[in-house]
Design a protein around this motif. Structure first.
Motif, PDB file in Angstrom:
ATOM      1  N   ARG A 140       0.851  -1.186   0.000  1.00 57.20           N
ATOM      2  CA  ARG A 140       0.000   0.000   0.000  1.00 57.20           C
ATOM      3  C   ARG A 140       0.892   1.243   0.000  1.00 57.20           C
ATOM      4  O   ARG A 140       2.009   1.225   0.527  1.00 57.20           O
ATOM      5  N   ASN A 174      -4.511   5.802   2.246  1.00 51.89           N
ATOM      6  CA  ASN A 174      -3.797   4.607   1.807  1.00 51.89           C
ATOM      7  C   ASN A 174      -4.466   4.053   0.558  1.00 51.89           C
ATOM      8  O   ASN A 174      -5.686   4.161   0.405  1.00 51.89           O
ATOM      9  N   GLU A 195      -4.128   0.370  -1.729  1.00 54.06           N
ATOM     10  CA  GLU A 195      -3.486  -0.936  -1.801  1.00 54.06           C
ATOM     11  C   GLU A 195      -3.321  -1.409  -3.240  1.00 54.06           C
ATOM     12  O   GLU A 195      -4.099  -1.032  -4.118  1.00 54.06           O
TER      13      GLU A 195
END
Length: 189
Positions: free
Chosen positions: A168, A183, A185
């Protein structure tokens, strides 16, 4: 007197020329690898490695690897502030990764140079293997406009060794002095 005026005009012209060249050099960042920029099926451009075409990316804000900013498309207006990858899966030889951030609010976001890649080790997120020490200047950039869609084109292979696995990217933004840590991923296969 005419000589002084002529000299002052010539000096001004030289200074303006040098300033313009410096601004052009700062705006254009050339990645280490050769790139071919092509259109993809959605609203963003895809970047693929190619050996025959060589293009440089002209960044909006080179210090942050901010490729471009645009008014937020209607399809993102109902989402919260969020970040996502251009693709969910990349190969081990990936050079650049495009990361999108949508800000549907009326408050502009402040951001800096920093970003980090973490790897899922099966139990927790840990710092991915780096190619040396990484340090970012703690500064702040702000487009003074919202809502916006940001595209950061991060030279991931310049800073990280990425083997197969789950990763991530983390990046912090600020709105009204409050941190918003985002974030996104992705996987390396």
């Amino acid at each position: 007197m005419k000589t002084i005026i002529l000299f002052a005009m010539l000096a001004s012209l030289v200074c303006m020329s040098c300033t313009h060249k410096r601004q052009q050099a700062q705006q254009e960042a050339i990645p280490d690898k050769e790139l071919f920029i092509m259109e993809s099926s959605d609203t963003v451009a895809g970047i693929q490695d190619a050996s025959v075409h060589k293009y440089s990316i002209t960044y909006d804000t080179p210090e942050c690897y901010l490729w471009y900013v645009m008014d937020l498309p209607d399809e993102y207006q109902d989402r919260p502030i969020s970040m996502w990858m251009e693709r969910p899966i990349y190969g081990e030889n990936v050079h650049l990764i495009n990361v999108f951030v949508s800000n549907p609010t009326s408050t502009s976001l402040m951001y800096g140079r920093g970003w980090a890649v973490e790897r899922w080790n099966g139990e927790e997120w840990v710092m991915a293997k780096t190619k040396g020490d990484i340090a970012w200047f703690d500064d702040g950039f702000n487009k003074q406009k919202a809502p916006l869609l940001y595209c950061f084109s991060l030279p991931i292979d310049r800073y990280y060794h990425l083997s197969k696995g789950k990763y991530r990217i983390s990046k912090s933004f600020y709105a009204k002095r409050e941190e918003i840590k985002l974030n996104a991923e992705f996987e390396i296969k």
